[in-house]
Design a protein around this motif. Structure first.
Motif, PDB file in Angstrom:
ATOM      1  N   CYS A 217      39.711 102.961  85.131  1.00  0.00           N
ATOM      2  CA  CYS A 217      39.609 104.422  85.321  1.00  0.00           C
ATOM      3  C   CYS A 217      39.834 105.136  83.986  1.00  0.00           C
ATOM      4  CB  CYS A 217      40.682 104.911  86.310  1.00  0.00           C
ATOM      5  SG  CYS A 217      40.779 103.945  87.798  1.00  0.00           S
ATOM      6  N   ASP A 218      39.733 106.417  84.063  1.00  0.00           N
ATOM      7  CA  ASP A 218      39.982 107.278  82.909  1.00  0.00           C
ATOM      8  C   ASP A 218      41.401 107.044  82.382  1.00  0.00           C
ATOM      9  OD1 ASP A 218      39.197 109.999  81.505  1.00  0.00           O
ATOM     10  OD2 ASP A 218      41.285 110.142  82.163  1.00  0.00           O
ATOM     11  N   GLU A 219      41.596 107.194  81.083  1.00  0.00           N
ATOM     12  CA  GLU A 219      42.896 106.889  80.471  1.00  0.00           C
ATOM     13  C   GLU A 219      44.035 107.679  81.121  1.00  0.00           C
ATOM     14  OE1 GLU A 219      40.123 107.383  78.935  1.00  0.00           O
ATOM     15  OE2 GLU A 219      39.804 105.626  77.657  1.00  0.00           O
ATOM     16  N   LYS A 220      43.805 108.975  81.383  1.00  0.00           N
ATOM     17  CA  LYS A 220      44.940 109.753  81.901  1.00  0.00           C
ATOM     18  C   LYS A 220      45.240 109.350  83.335  1.00  0.00           C
ATOM     19  CE  LYS A 220      42.632 114.071  83.270  1.00  0.00           C
ATOM     20  NZ  LYS A 220      42.586 115.516  83.005  1.00  0.00           N
ATOM     21  N   THR A 221      44.200 109.024  84.096  1.00  0.00           N
ATOM     22  CA  THR A 221      44.444 108.585  85.480  1.00  0.00           C
ATOM     23  C   THR A 221      45.316 107.342  85.481  1.00  0.00           C
ATOM     24  OG1 THR A 221      42.243 109.420  86.036  1.00  0.00           O
ATOM     25  CG2 THR A 221      43.269 107.913  87.629  1.00  0.00           C
ATOM     26  N   PHE A 249      38.658 110.770  70.343  1.00  0.00           N
ATOM     27  CA  PHE A 249      39.813 109.987  70.808  1.00  0.00           C
ATOM     28  C   PHE A 249      41.071 110.840  70.779  1.00  0.00           C
ATOM     29  CE2 PHE A 249      41.726 106.516  72.517  1.00  0.00           C
ATOM     30  CZ  PHE A 249      42.389 105.620  71.682  1.00  0.00           C
ATOM     31  N   ARG A 250      41.161 111.743  69.778  1.00  0.00           N
ATOM     32  CA  ARG A 250      42.357 112.579  69.703  1.00  0.00           C
ATOM     33  C   ARG A 250      42.483 113.443  70.958  1.00  0.00           C
ATOM     34  NH1 ARG A 250      46.268 114.491  66.178  1.00  0.00           N
ATOM     35  NH2 ARG A 250      47.157 116.459  66.935  1.00  0.00           N
ATOM     36  N   VAL A 256      46.222 112.835  77.672  1.00  0.00           N
ATOM     37  CA  VAL A 256      47.172 111.897  78.296  1.00  0.00           C
ATOM     38  C   VAL A 256      48.597 112.394  78.053  1.00  0.00           C
ATOM     39  CG1 VAL A 256      48.096 109.551  78.169  1.00  0.00           C
ATOM     40  CG2 VAL A 256      45.618 109.908  78.146  1.00  0.00           C
ATOM     41  N   ARG A 257      48.864 112.838  76.830  1.00  0.00           N
ATOM     42  CA  ARG A 257      50.199 113.329  76.473  1.00  0.00           C
ATOM     43  C   ARG A 257      50.602 114.519  77.376  1.00  0.00           C
ATOM     44  NH1 ARG A 257      53.774 110.687  74.809  1.00  0.00           N
ATOM     45  NH2 ARG A 257      54.652 111.515  76.739  1.00  0.00           N
ATOM     46  N   TRP A 258      49.659 115.429  77.538  1.00  0.00           N
ATOM     47  CA  TRP A 258      49.915 116.616  78.352  1.00  0.00           C
ATOM     48  C   TRP A 258      50.267 116.212  79.792  1.00  0.00           C
ATOM     49  CZ3 TRP A 258      50.327 121.880  78.086  1.00  0.00           C
ATOM     50  CH2 TRP A 258      50.196 122.583  79.292  1.00  0.00           C
ATOM     51  N   GLU A 259      49.425 115.357  80.379  1.00  0.00           N
ATOM     52  CA  GLU A 259      49.610 114.989  81.786  1.00  0.00           C
ATOM     53  C   GLU A 259      50.930 114.229  81.988  1.00  0.00           C
ATOM     54  OE1 GLU A 259      46.011 116.802  82.894  1.00  0.00           O
ATOM     55  OE2 GLU A 259      47.821 116.201  83.984  1.00  0.00           O
ATOM     56  N   LEU A 260      51.299 113.399  80.979  1.00  0.00           N
ATOM     57  CA  LEU A 260      52.581 112.675  81.099  1.00  0.00           C
ATOM     58  C   LEU A 260      53.738 113.657  80.984  1.00  0.00           C
ATOM     59  CD1 LEU A 260      51.969 109.471  78.903  1.00  0.00           C
ATOM     60  CD2 LEU A 260      51.770 109.716  81.402  1.00  0.00           C
TER      61      LEU A 260
END
Ligand code: PCP
Length: 383
Positions: A217-221, A249-250, A256-260
């Protein structure tokens, strides 16, 4: 020849040489010519771009320990820079003094040791400069013949990388192997969560839980799934996004950082790998917790050193493009600026390595690495 690896004895006998050196030996012997010469190893040009605003026209010397063992018990004197010393174009990194026939055939393995190893150490040092204090792990031994694993990891470490993934190499280096998990683990479970849980249950608790989060899946998922699956035992997520999906990529990492963060996982790091080079490191170092670097260091371009006679029977000589005479290098360690002068007996960067066939230097991996780090700090300050 198993795994196509020559015997160390063939290296020691000078058989891994270019045939024209054996022909040269035959001719000189038949003609009774065997002059006393001084030969220097230099590189004419280092085509490396700056790292950000830091100059790139330098290299890190590596391989001198192998050179010392190559020439042990041979009737030559060798002076060389210490392993880990930063060098610039046109300055000798090593000098051999002796009768030409006592070392002629060893030019090939001598250069082979220095070109290959200095290339890797230089690239690792460039990655180090680009990364600042962000951890760098060498992941690249899979890109080269396994017989080179220790050489690659040793030079990556000397150049300033913090850890290596290759088990055999790490053992020889006396450091713990570093790594995360492969896509194959997740695919064998056909389920990310089961694979992450199994890793957490089975693997020694001292190993950081870094979940690979880009398989299906998508990285953030997958990053959110990893946090929900391992909770507080999760140390970081690894994003190894394939180029077919990478895009910016940034932006992927920022997302991902935001969602975490908004879910309270501010302490979960983001470790990135996959085709990483200095430019990627500069672009990502402020938002990631570490880099896995493979090809760009393991496949580093060799430094094109050459060995040239610069003195014969005490008189300076040199081919076109090279400078005659036995030289020494005097460094201002505050600025990393060098002065090359004809050797006047004063102590400089070229120090005894072999004296009449005896190794007169002790070698230390950690001292070589610290030498690199100290010089990189000066280069960084001088930008
Ligand atoms: C590669 C593997 C290497 C990473 C990328 C660095 O991913 O994880 O350790 O390689 P590079 O800098 O040379 O690109 P994959 O090929 O997907 O392998 P795996 O599934 O084992 O992670």
């Amino acid at each position: 020849m198993k795994f196509s690896i020559v015997d160390p004895e063939e290296i020691e006998e000078g058989i891994t040489t270019d045939v024209y050196f054996l022909r040269t030996e035959e001719i000189l012997r038949k003609k009774g010519i065997n002059p006393w010469v001084v030969a220097e190893v230099t590189v004419s040009d280092i085509k490396n771009p700056p790292i950000g605003s830091i100059r790139g026209d330098w290299g890190v010397l590596a391989g001198t320990e192998d050179v010392a063992h190559l020439f042990e018990k041979k009737s030559v004197d060798i002076y060389a820079m210490e392993e880990g010393t930063i060098f610039y174009p046109n300055e000798p990194v090593l000098r051999i003094e002796g009768r030409y026939l006592d070392f002629a055939r060893y030019e090939t393995p001598l250069l082979g040791f220095l070109c290959h190893q200095s290339g890797i150490a230089t690239k690792a040092a460039r990655a180090r400069l680009a990364a600042g204090d962000v951890p760098l792990i060498s992941f690249g031994t899979r890109r080269q013949h396994p017989a080179l694993a220790l050489i690659i990891e040793r030079c990556a470490y000397i150049g300033g990388m913090d850890g290596v993934s290759n088990v055999a190499a790490a053992r020889h280096l006396g450091i713990r192997a570093s790594g995360t998990m492969p896509h194959s683990l997740i695919i064998c479970f056909s389920d990310q969560k089961k694979a992450w849980k199994a890793f957490d249950e089975v693997i020694d608790k001292s190993i950081p839980r870094i979940c690979l989060c880009d398989t299906y899946c998508d990285e953030k998922t997958e990053a959110i799934m990893a946090c929900e699956t391992l909770g507080n035992s999760l140390h970081a997520v690894r994003l190894d996004t394939p180029s077919s999906r990478r895009g910016n990529f940034r932006k992927v990492v920022e997302e991902v950082r935001w969602e975490l963060d908004i879910r309270g996982f501010k302490d979960v790091g983001i470790f990135v790998s996959g085709g990483i080079d200095e430019q990627d490191i500069i672009e990502l170092r402020d938002i990631v917790s570490g880099f896995g670097v493979g090809s760009s260091v393991a496949n580093a371009r060799a430094i094109d050193f050459a060995l040239d006679i610069v003195e014969i029977e005490g008189k300076p000589c040199a081919k076109r493009g090279k400078r005659g005479g036995k030289k020494q290098i005097y460094r201002n360690w505050e600025t990393m600026e060098d002065e090359i002068r004809i050797d006047d007996g004063k102590e400089g960067l070229l120090k005894p390595l072999i004296r009449d066939g005896e190794i007169v230097r002790k070698f230390s991996l950690e001292r070589a690495r610290e030498r690199v780090m100290k010089q990189l700090r000066v280069l960084n300050r001088s930008k």
